[in-house]
Design a protein around this motif. Structure first.
Motif, short mmCIF file in Angstrom:
data_model
loop_
_atom_site.label_atom_id
_atom_site.label_comp_id
_atom_site.label_asym_id
_atom_site.label_seq_id
_atom_site.Cartn_x
_atom_site.Cartn_y
_atom_site.Cartn_z
N LEU A 1 0.83 -1.21 0.00
CA LEU A 1 0.00 0.00 0.00
C LEU A 1 0.87 1.26 0.00
CD1 LEU A 1 -2.72 -1.10 2.55
CD2 LEU A 1 -3.02 -0.79 0.10
N ALA A 2 1.93 1.23 0.80
CA ALA A 2 2.83 2.38 0.86
C ALA A 2 3.54 2.58 -0.48
CB ALA A 2 3.84 2.21 1.99
N TYR A 3 3.99 1.48 -1.08
CA TYR A 3 4.64 1.59 -2.39
C TYR A 3 3.69 2.22 -3.42
CZ TYR A 3 8.39 -1.64 -0.88
OH TYR A 3 9.44 -2.23 -0.25
N GLU A 4 2.45 1.75 -3.43
CA GLU A 4 1.48 2.28 -4.38
C GLU A 4 1.28 3.78 -4.17
OE1 GLU A 4 0.19 0.73 -6.81
OE2 GLU A 4 -0.33 -1.34 -6.36
N TRP A 5 1.19 4.18 -2.91
CA TRP A 5 0.96 5.59 -2.62
C TRP A 5 2.16 6.43 -3.07
CZ3 TRP A 5 3.20 9.49 0.22
CH2 TRP A 5 2.41 10.63 0.40
N LEU A 6 3.36 5.95 -2.80
CA LEU A 6 4.56 6.71 -3.19
C LEU A 6 4.66 6.84 -4.71
CD1 LEU A 6 7.16 5.19 -0.69
CD2 LEU A 6 6.25 7.52 -0.65
N ILE A 7 4.36 5.77 -5.42
CA ILE A 7 4.41 5.83 -6.89
C ILE A 7 3.38 6.82 -7.41
CG2 ILE A 7 3.95 4.51 -8.99
CD1 ILE A 7 5.12 2.06 -7.50
N GLU B 1 21.61 10.50 3.15
CA GLU B 1 22.00 10.10 4.50
C GLU B 1 21.22 10.87 5.56
OE1 GLU B 1 26.16 10.80 4.48
OE2 GLU B 1 26.68 8.90 3.50
N GLU B 2 20.92 12.12 5.25
CA GLU B 2 20.19 12.94 6.23
C GLU B 2 18.79 12.39 6.51
OE1 GLU B 2 20.28 16.71 4.40
OE2 GLU B 2 22.32 17.19 5.02
N CYS B 3 18.28 11.60 5.58
CA CYS B 3 16.93 11.05 5.76
C CYS B 3 16.92 9.76 6.57
CB CYS B 3 16.29 10.78 4.40
SG CYS B 3 16.09 12.26 3.38
N VAL B 4 18.08 9.12 6.70
CA VAL B 4 18.15 7.86 7.46
C VAL B 4 18.02 8.18 8.95
CG1 VAL B 4 19.62 5.89 8.04
CG2 VAL B 4 19.58 6.79 5.70
N VAL C 1 10.78 8.73 -9.87
CA VAL C 1 11.81 8.72 -8.82
C VAL C 1 11.40 7.74 -7.72
CG1 VAL C 1 12.95 10.06 -7.03
CG2 VAL C 1 12.60 11.06 -9.28
N ALA C 2 10.13 7.73 -7.38
CA ALA C 2 9.64 6.78 -6.37
C ALA C 2 9.82 5.35 -6.84
CB ALA C 2 8.17 7.06 -6.05
N GLY D 1 10.90 10.86 2.44
CA GLY D 1 11.87 11.92 2.66
C GLY D 1 13.00 11.88 1.65
N MET D 2 13.48 10.68 1.32
CA MET D 2 14.54 10.54 0.32
C MET D 2 14.06 11.01 -1.05
SD MET D 2 16.15 6.82 1.27
CE MET D 2 17.17 6.59 2.74
N ILE D 3 12.84 10.63 -1.40
CA ILE D 3 12.30 11.01 -2.71
C ILE D 3 12.19 12.52 -2.82
CG2 ILE D 3 10.24 10.90 -4.17
CD1 ILE D 3 9.79 8.06 -2.93
N ILE D 4 11.65 13.16 -1.78
CA ILE D 4 11.49 14.62 -1.81
C ILE D 4 12.85 15.29 -1.89
CG2 ILE D 4 10.75 16.60 -0.44
CD1 ILE D 4 8.48 14.83 0.65
N ALA D 5 13.81 14.80 -1.09
CA ALA D 5 15.15 15.40 -1.09
C ALA D 5 15.81 15.26 -2.46
CB ALA D 5 16.01 14.76 -0.01
#
Length: 645
Positions: free
Chosen positions: A457-463, A522-525, A469-470, A496-500
């Motif tokens: 579900l999370a993957y679908e939402w990110l795509i 790295e800042e998102c980890v 990029v997602a 966060g990684m995708i947005i960055a």
């Protein structure tokens, strides 16, 4: 010690009581002629209740949670002609029952203590049902109860009071305190078992179109075969298990999740017998026995069922997998019928949700916030209880009243469905600041699901939200990380990684010579005591090269791949076996939305896959994904037949 001063004259006759009025259940598939009261309810409970009313003594029914004490007591009292008023002690606080109110008295304004309208406006003699007195949340409430047991509140006698009866859990459960002598000596304590309650008739009434008689027989055989197993399968839990079996869902969803492991059935020697005992119930109902691992798209199924059928659902999952966002978005689809009220465990409290207000007629009523009781909005309410096991005691007790009674501080609320979310107490060795509920708390949900590993579900939402990029980040998440790293790089972190990185792409496009740096990833980890173990080199390389997802690369060169797949040697075998493996791997990595979006291209590819590859795509998927591939191969055969003609 008596509360006789508050009792009304001319009380209803208390003996004898027609048990058929107590067991007020009609005919159904289990009891075609209606249940025989003598066989489904123990007379001991009835006799003790009537005796308490006649003698003005107080009786306390004691058992483990979920045997049906409260429902039985209420039925007996109402059948005997009494009004009932339930006081949920865990959510009780002094202002709920009595407050000082200014009145005009002989020309002088004075304060006078008045009772809530629910206690004042009674036409018939009243039986107070005190729920869980041993869970009093504070000494203030415990002291208030001491006066209540004498038939008054804040010095005001309770009008029309006929009896006080308590329903309590025994001391083996967390949260239950030992009564001191001043309280304990007031009660006549009666042990209650499921045999004393009409739970079979009640369950048959809940499922009127299903013959539960074989399930009841199997239920008793479970106890015979595994003594002690039914300690964790009391009537309330049994109802949840039966509900899930009858809805084609895993039976174990009916067993509570205790902020981590599921509370399985165990025999007297401590051996887990869940997956031996529950199949007996499924077989008795002629239904398949499903386990959690058999359920595809379980989050979608459970959330939509809770909303459409007005059920209670607990979703347990690791942080950041998108539980709250998904539930809120699905609930919004039903906005024409239901509205969402969001309650947050760490931050909500009774103080900002309810207040006592004078009514001008000598009493007062509890007023709720507008979102809980909006007179201009007739829609039912979907209550979302977020971070339920992070709530402090007062809020937890407020939530439990909502779950058990669908009331809020004693006020009826138009609640249609309740969905709660929580984290487990530990995620891959990292402790979470989550309290451990006792079973009486957790066993309030029709469905309890663990979605820690359910990332689709999370993957679908990110795509859907971030596009290609997602897709690259998700490919990395699936292919390059182990299970531990995926827990730390949860979907919230991925977002966060995708947005960055999208911002880095914007900079690269607008600033000649600008070079993105791995530091933005790295800042998102998560930084706990140290950086979480999430290797980023592969992701940095994929994003820096602006790599497209594997399936996108294949589809961009579709004609060449179709030609490679179609070539056969003299024995009919594939010439380019590596291409077949590459295509199969790419298709398996796709989310359903990607498959649907690229259906025509995938149709052209799978036409040339070996039969065993096609079979793996069907057998290796479930639910909507499996249906997608079945439909796809049906279309392949249809097109082949059309070409042959």
């Amino acid at each position: 010690m008596s509360h006789r001063a508050g009792a009304a004259a001319g009380q209803p006759a208390t003996s004898p009581v027609d048990l058929s009025r107590v067991c007020r259940f009609g005919a159904n598939a289990t009891f075609p002629e209606g249940p025989d009261p003598d066989s489904v309810i123990g007379k001991k409970v009835v006799e003790r209740i009537l005796d308490a009313i006649e003698t003005q003594t107080m009786v306390r029914f004691l058992s483990g949670p979920g045997v049906g004490k409260s429902a039985t007591v209420r039925s007996v009292c109402e059948a005997a002609g009494y009004d009932t008023f339930v006081i949920n002690v865990p959510s009780l606080y002094p202002e709920r029952l009595a407050i000082p109110m200014p009145v005009q008295h002989k020309g002088t304004r004075v304060l006078e203590t008045v009772l809530t309208n629910d206690l004042l406006r009674r036409e018939r003699p009243l039986v107070l049902i005190v729920e869980e007195p041993s869970r009093a949340p504070s000494q203030v409430v415990a002291s208030q109860l001491m006066e209540l047991y004498n038939g008054s509140i804040a010095g005001v006698p309770i009008p029309n009071l006929a009896a006080i009866i308590a329903c309590d859990n025994d001391a083996s459960h967390a949260g239950v305190s030992v009564m001191d002598l001043a309280q304990g000596s007031r009660w006549r304590t009666v042990a209650v078992t499921r045999a004393d309650t009409p739970f079979k008739a009640a369950l048959a009434d809940r499922f009127p179109d299903v013959d539960l008689a074989p399930a009841f027989e199997a239920y008793e055989r479970i106890e015979t075969r595994w003594p002690g197993a039914l300690d964790k399968l009391q009537p309330r839990t049994l109802e949840h298990v039966l509900y899930n079996i009858l809805r084609g869902q895993p039976a174990e969803w009916g067993l509570p999740l205790l902020a981590g492991p599921r509370d399985h059935l165990r025999d007297s020697e401590g051996r887990v017998v869940t997956h031996e005992a529950l199949p007996m119930l499924a077989a008795a109902l002629n239904r398949p026995y499903l386990r959690d691992a058999d359920m595809a798209d379980k989050t979608r199924t459970a959330v939509r069922r809770a909303i459409t059928e007005g059920r209670t659902l607990l979703i347990q999952g690791a942080p950041g997998v998108g539980k709250t966002a998904y539930v809120t978005s699905v609930a919004a689809e039903y906005a024409d019928r239901y509205r969402v009220v969001y309650l947050n465990g760490p931050n909500d409290s009774p103080d900002n949700r309810v207040a006592p207000m004078p009514d001008g007629e000598g009493g007062f009523a509890m007023w709720l916030t507008r979102d809980l009781r909006d007179p201009d909005d007739p829609r039912g309410i979907i209550v979302i209880l977020d971070e339920i096991w992070r709530a402090r005691t007062a809020v937890m007790n407020m939530f439990l009243e909502v779950l058990q009674e669908r009331t809020f501080c004693g006020v009826d609320v138009n609640i249609h469905a309740i969905i709660a979310m929580t984290n487990p107490r530990e995620v891959h060795g990292v402790p979470m600041h989550v309290g451990k509920p006792d079973r009486a708390h957790a066993d309030r949900f029709d469905m309890s699901i663990d979605v820690t590993s359910d990332l689709s579900l999370a993957y679908e939402w990110l795509i859907d939200a971030y596009g290609e990029v997602a897709e690259v980040v998700i490919d990395w998440h699936k292919e390059c990380l182990d299970d531990t790293a995926r827990v730390f790089a949860n979907p919230r972190v991925l977002e966060g990684m995708i947005i960055a990185w999208r911002r880095e792409l914007d900079k690269q496009d607008s600033r000649p010579g600008y070079k993105a740096d791995q530091e933005v990833l790295e800042e998102c980890v998560p930084l706990l005591r140290e950086r979480a173990p999430v290797p980023l080199h592969d992701l940095y390389a994929m994003l820096s090269k602006r790599t497209v997802p594997q399936i996108s690369r294949i589809l961009r060169d579709l004609d060449r791949y179709v030609e490679l797949l179609a070539q056969r040697d003299e024995h009919g075998g594939p010439v380019h076996g590596g291409a077949h493996e590459e295509v199969l791997s790419a298709i398996k990595q796709c989310e359903l939305s990607q498959l649907q979006k690229a259906r025509e291209g995938i149709l052209a590819l799978v036409r040339h896959l070996p039969q065993q590859f096609k079979f793996s795509l069907i057998s290796g998927n479930k639910g909507d994904r499996q249906r997608y591939f079945i439909d796809l191969f049906v279309e392949v055969e249809r097109q082949a037949a059309a070409r042959a003609r």
